[in-house]
Design a protein around this motif. Sequence first.
Motif, PDB file in Angstrom:
ATOM      1  N   THR A   1      42.117 -51.178  54.544  1.00 33.67           N
ATOM      2  CA  THR A   1      40.846 -50.486  54.348  1.00 33.67           C
ATOM      3  C   THR A   1      40.676 -50.082  52.880  1.00 33.67           C
ATOM      4  O   THR A   1      39.583 -49.777  52.443  1.00 33.67           O
ATOM      5  CB  THR A   1      40.758 -49.219  55.223  1.00 33.67           C
ATOM      6  OG1 THR A   1      41.932 -48.442  55.023  1.00 33.67           O
ATOM      7  CG2 THR A   1      40.654 -49.589  56.692  1.00 33.67           C
TER       8      THR A   1
ATOM      9  N   ARG B   1      40.435 -63.248  76.512  1.00 34.71           N
ATOM     10  CA  ARG B   1      39.092 -62.717  76.245  1.00 34.71           C
ATOM     11  C   ARG B   1      38.740 -62.560  74.762  1.00 34.71           C
ATOM     12  O   ARG B   1      37.704 -61.989  74.440  1.00 34.71           O
ATOM     13  CB  ARG B   1      38.818 -61.395  76.989  1.00 34.71           C
ATOM     14  CG  ARG B   1      38.942 -61.525  78.510  1.00 34.71           C
ATOM     15  CD  ARG B   1      38.316 -60.364  79.257  1.00 34.71           C
ATOM     16  NE  ARG B   1      36.884 -60.377  79.172  1.00 34.71           N
ATOM     17  CZ  ARG B   1      36.137 -59.352  78.765  1.00 34.71           C
ATOM     18  NH1 ARG B   1      36.701 -58.226  78.402  1.00 34.71           N
ATOM     19  NH2 ARG B   1      34.844 -59.452  78.703  1.00 34.71           N
ATOM     20  N   SER B   2      39.598 -63.067  73.864  1.00 37.01           N
ATOM     21  CA  SER B   2      39.180 -63.076  72.458  1.00 37.01           C
ATOM     22  C   SER B   2      38.303 -64.308  72.229  1.00 37.01           C
ATOM     23  O   SER B   2      38.200 -65.174  73.085  1.00 37.01           O
ATOM     24  CB  SER B   2      40.403 -63.094  71.539  1.00 37.01           C
ATOM     25  OG  SER B   2      41.137 -64.293  71.695  1.00 37.01           O
ATOM     26  N   LEU B   3      37.666 -64.361  71.064  1.00 37.97           N
ATOM     27  CA  LEU B   3      36.745 -65.476  70.811  1.00 37.97           C
ATOM     28  C   LEU B   3      37.482 -66.811  70.736  1.00 37.97           C
ATOM     29  O   LEU B   3      38.651 -66.868  70.383  1.00 37.97           O
ATOM     30  CB  LEU B   3      35.954 -65.226  69.523  1.00 37.97           C
ATOM     31  CG  LEU B   3      35.000 -64.034  69.562  1.00 37.97           C
ATOM     32  CD1 LEU B   3      34.149 -64.005  68.299  1.00 37.97           C
ATOM     33  CD2 LEU B   3      34.102 -64.075  70.786  1.00 37.97           C
TER      34      LEU B   3
ATOM     35  N   LEU C   1      45.036 -57.058  56.582  1.00 39.59           N
ATOM     36  CA  LEU C   1      43.737 -56.385  56.591  1.00 39.59           C
ATOM     37  C   LEU C   1      43.942 -54.935  56.196  1.00 39.59           C
ATOM     38  O   LEU C   1      44.670 -54.203  56.852  1.00 39.59           O
ATOM     39  CB  LEU C   1      43.119 -56.477  57.989  1.00 39.59           C
ATOM     40  CG  LEU C   1      41.755 -55.812  58.209  1.00 39.59           C
ATOM     41  CD1 LEU C   1      40.687 -56.432  57.335  1.00 39.59           C
ATOM     42  CD2 LEU C   1      41.353 -55.915  59.675  1.00 39.59           C
TER      43      LEU C   1
ATOM     44  N   ARG D   1      46.906 -48.201  79.653  1.00 39.56           N
ATOM     45  CA  ARG D   1      46.458 -47.934  78.286  1.00 39.56           C
ATOM     46  C   ARG D   1      47.247 -48.793  77.305  1.00 39.56           C
ATOM     47  O   ARG D   1      48.420 -49.065  77.500  1.00 39.56           O
ATOM     48  CB  ARG D   1      46.659 -46.451  77.937  1.00 39.56           C
ATOM     49  CG  ARG D   1      45.909 -45.541  78.880  1.00 39.56           C
ATOM     50  CD  ARG D   1      46.205 -44.094  78.565  1.00 39.56           C
ATOM     51  NE  ARG D   1      45.341 -43.573  77.554  1.00 39.56           N
ATOM     52  CZ  ARG D   1      45.621 -42.482  76.845  1.00 39.56           C
ATOM     53  NH1 ARG D   1      46.761 -41.846  76.997  1.00 39.56           N
ATOM     54  NH2 ARG D   1      44.776 -42.032  75.951  1.00 39.56           N
ATOM     55  N   PHE D   2      46.596 -49.184  76.252  1.00 41.11           N
ATOM     56  CA  PHE D   2      47.237 -50.054  75.301  1.00 41.11           C
ATOM     57  C   PHE D   2      47.038 -49.543  73.881  1.00 41.11           C
ATOM     58  O   PHE D   2      46.037 -48.915  73.581  1.00 41.11           O
ATOM     59  CB  PHE D   2      46.638 -51.464  75.358  1.00 41.11           C
ATOM     60  CG  PHE D   2      46.745 -52.107  76.698  1.00 41.11           C
ATOM     61  CD1 PHE D   2      47.873 -52.830  77.036  1.00 41.11           C
ATOM     62  CD2 PHE D   2      45.719 -51.977  77.626  1.00 41.11           C
ATOM     63  CE1 PHE D   2      47.981 -53.425  78.279  1.00 41.11           C
ATOM     64  CE2 PHE D   2      45.819 -52.570  78.870  1.00 41.11           C
ATOM     65  CZ  PHE D   2      46.954 -53.298  79.198  1.00 41.11           C
ATOM     66  N   LEU D   3      47.998 -49.853  73.050  1.00 41.11           N
ATOM     67  CA  LEU D   3      47.800 -49.674  71.615  1.00 41.11           C
ATOM     68  C   LEU D   3      47.343 -51.032  71.104  1.00 41.11           C
ATOM     69  O   LEU D   3      48.049 -52.013  71.193  1.00 41.11           O
ATOM     70  CB  LEU D   3      49.117 -49.265  70.956  1.00 41.11           C
ATOM     71  CG  LEU D   3      49.009 -48.776  69.526  1.00 41.11           C
ATOM     72  CD1 LEU D   3      48.122 -47.555  69.440  1.00 41.11           C
ATOM     73  CD2 LEU D   3      50.392 -48.441  69.001  1.00 41.11           C
ATOM     74  N   ASP D   4      46.144 -51.068  70.568  1.00 39.80           N
ATOM     75  CA  ASP D   4      45.500 -52.355  70.350  1.00 39.80           C
ATOM     76  C   ASP D   4      45.316 -52.621  68.864  1.00 39.80           C
ATOM     77  O   ASP D   4      45.218 -51.724  68.065  1.00 39.80           O
ATOM     78  CB  ASP D   4      44.129 -52.323  71.032  1.00 39.80           C
ATOM     79  CG  ASP D   4      43.643 -53.711  71.359  1.00 39.80           C
ATOM     80  OD1 ASP D   4      44.221 -54.684  70.850  1.00 39.80           O
ATOM     81  OD2 ASP D   4      42.687 -53.812  72.126  1.00 39.80           O
ATOM     82  N   ASN D   5      45.300 -53.890  68.484  1.00 39.33           N
ATOM     83  CA  ASN D   5      44.882 -54.265  67.138  1.00 39.33           C
ATOM     84  C   ASN D   5      43.407 -54.597  67.161  1.00 39.33           C
ATOM     85  O   ASN D   5      42.927 -55.206  68.090  1.00 39.33           O
ATOM     86  CB  ASN D   5      45.618 -55.517  66.666  1.00 39.33           C
ATOM     87  CG  ASN D   5      47.003 -55.230  66.226  1.00 39.33           C
ATOM     88  OD1 ASN D   5      47.802 -54.784  67.023  1.00 39.33           O
ATOM     89  ND2 ASN D   5      47.285 -55.476  64.973  1.00 39.33           N
ATOM     90  N   PHE D   6      42.762 -54.232  66.086  1.00 38.69           N
ATOM     91  CA  PHE D   6      41.360 -54.553  65.957  1.00 38.69           C
ATOM     92  C   PHE D   6      41.207 -56.041  65.703  1.00 38.69           C
ATOM     93  O   PHE D   6      41.634 -56.536  64.681  1.00 38.69           O
ATOM     94  CB  PHE D   6      40.784 -53.766  64.784  1.00 38.69           C
ATOM     95  CG  PHE D   6      39.460 -54.244  64.305  1.00 38.69           C
ATOM     96  CD1 PHE D   6      38.301 -53.755  64.888  1.00 38.69           C
ATOM     97  CD2 PHE D   6      39.356 -55.173  63.286  1.00 38.69           C
ATOM     98  CE1 PHE D   6      37.058 -54.183  64.444  1.00 38.69           C
ATOM     99  CE2 PHE D   6      38.110 -55.607  62.842  1.00 38.69           C
ATOM    100  CZ  PHE D   6      36.964 -55.111  63.425  1.00 38.69           C
TER     101      PHE D   6
ATOM    102  N   SER E   1      38.384 -59.332  67.143  1.00 37.90           N
ATOM    103  CA  SER E   1      37.602 -60.061  68.131  1.00 37.90           C
ATOM    104  C   SER E   1      38.119 -61.484  68.261  1.00 37.90           C
ATOM    105  O   SER E   1      37.852 -62.169  69.217  1.00 37.90           O
ATOM    106  CB  SER E   1      36.134 -60.095  67.710  1.00 37.90           C
ATOM    107  OG  SER E   1      35.992 -60.862  66.526  1.00 37.90           O
TER     108      SER E   1
END
Lengths: 293, 293
Positions: A217, A91-93, A215, A59-64, A66
């Motif tokens: 919100t 696997r990122s763009l 970034l 499991r990972f704590l991920d940053n949003f 792509s």
Amino acid sequence: MTEPNIDGKLAEEFAVPAHVEEVKTRMAEFARCHASEGRRVVVITSGGTKVPLESRTVRFLDNFSSGRRGASSAEYFIEAGYAVIFLHRHRSLYPYSRMFSTVNILDALQLQTREQGEDEVVVNQEVLPNIYKVLKRFQEVKESRLLLPIEFSALSEYLHLLKATAQAVSTIEMPEHKIQSSNGPLQLSLNMVPKILSPLVKDWAPQAFVISFKLETDASILLDKAKRALDTYRHQAVVANVLDSRRGYVVVVTPDSAVELLLTDEDVKQDIEIEERIVSNLTSAHQKFIDQV
Amino acid sequence: MTEPNIDGKLAEEFAVPAHVEEVKTRMAEFARCHASEGRRVVVITSGGTKVPLESRTVRFLDNFSSGRRGASSAEYFIEAGYAVIFLHRHRSLYPYSRMFSTVNILDALQLQTREQGEDEVVVNQEVLPNIYKVLKRFQEVKESRLLLPIEFSALSEYLHLLKATAQAVSTIEMPEHKIQSSNGPLQLSLNMVPKILSPLVKDWAPQAFVISFKLETDASILLDKAKRALDTYRHQAVVANVLDSRRGYVVVVTPDSAVELLLTDEDVKQDIEIEERIVSNLTSAHQKFIDQV
């Protein structure tokens, strides 16, 4: 309170991945080669970072992320005359091939029986109308070695590779007719782990023009947060944006300015990307930075 | 202590995404159509789940999964005569196109100037030696509508879609010569959020043959954990594997058996995939399950 010593923590907590030295040599060679031709170098980090929650982890704590912004920015920097080190997550763009992220590639392929020779598999240019142009540009860029892709998976790998990158491009010996300190590399760090900015700016690449991304919100705190980041880390620019509008609006914040970049409906219709505007703004700022030193 | 009521929690915590009803109708139509032709239906969930940490989120708690196992299993189920509902996470690997995950697609393309007609972009079959065969099969599967791909991003979307899927395929009216309860769908749930198994087995798809996957880092507790999951959730099978060896070794655990599936070095040389063995084992178990009812 003082900043924690990331360099020390790096050494303590994360073993140096085996391939870092080899990658560092390749990056230094890349930077040296382009600098000798008077070409500026930009380092782009892209694609978010994965933080392992356990040592052998599922499991990972991920940053949003792509990696879209990093990949497209790389293309625009190359068009602006830069050589690009593209430090990106697995696997990122990816520059140029990012256009495939919205289609199933098999839907864009056709079987074709030739009268003579082998049966072929051909791209349907109605599904991917830009493919010929994009592939041509990709092959030119590959040929002229303007893009050095470096891949990472885990956070520790990212941190060590970022440090190695910064050091590799910071120690370029410039041709004599240029002042070394004035032509430092451009360090564009998307999805930066915040604390890493401090050693990057102070120790790893003190002559670089460093840009971070923010970034949020909540639009109302955006500018304030960007300014606070510049105060804290003493780097050159923050590209600030709001999650909902990030494809069409950013503010480039420097210690003495805040420039809004905005795509109009007309721009969007013409497939103009905000990254073209961002890169144009940043290369100008980089030029000014070089001229001022 | 009793299990938390996931159904209630679902309604409470997550609004139903707008497209769920439309997707549910498509799935029911898909299942009905294949059932009327006597074809069995399997639901595969694939690609990990993202759990938002904040309501409007830029960080996720993620499961480790590229979706490779789900994508390849889908292919083998189709070869075994099943119709597949492929509930997968956005940007995870996809049946048939998964072969592109290891190459930059642009490296596999060539510009080709034709004497007559348009310039073309052609796949280099030295880079992708299986592309002709794979594309042909992909097109046949598409034509015969054997694969229904449904995409999700967030956890809430996944949960609602899973519930909708289970309900859509559970209410199939079978042709009269078959006993409805004996031909329930196969529910293959990779990377399942554990607690969701309970309502799935008890309420959403009580007639289905349900398989969950268990990925552990410690081999010594694997079997014990699998058996405990069967005891707790009362479903039909657990495919248990260890992180390091998951591409070559699994144990299929049912309430009264534990079968080891293993790829030999020779198998690996011949590009045999463990998913072929897993699917073969599971389709047999599904047949037995149907015969016993």
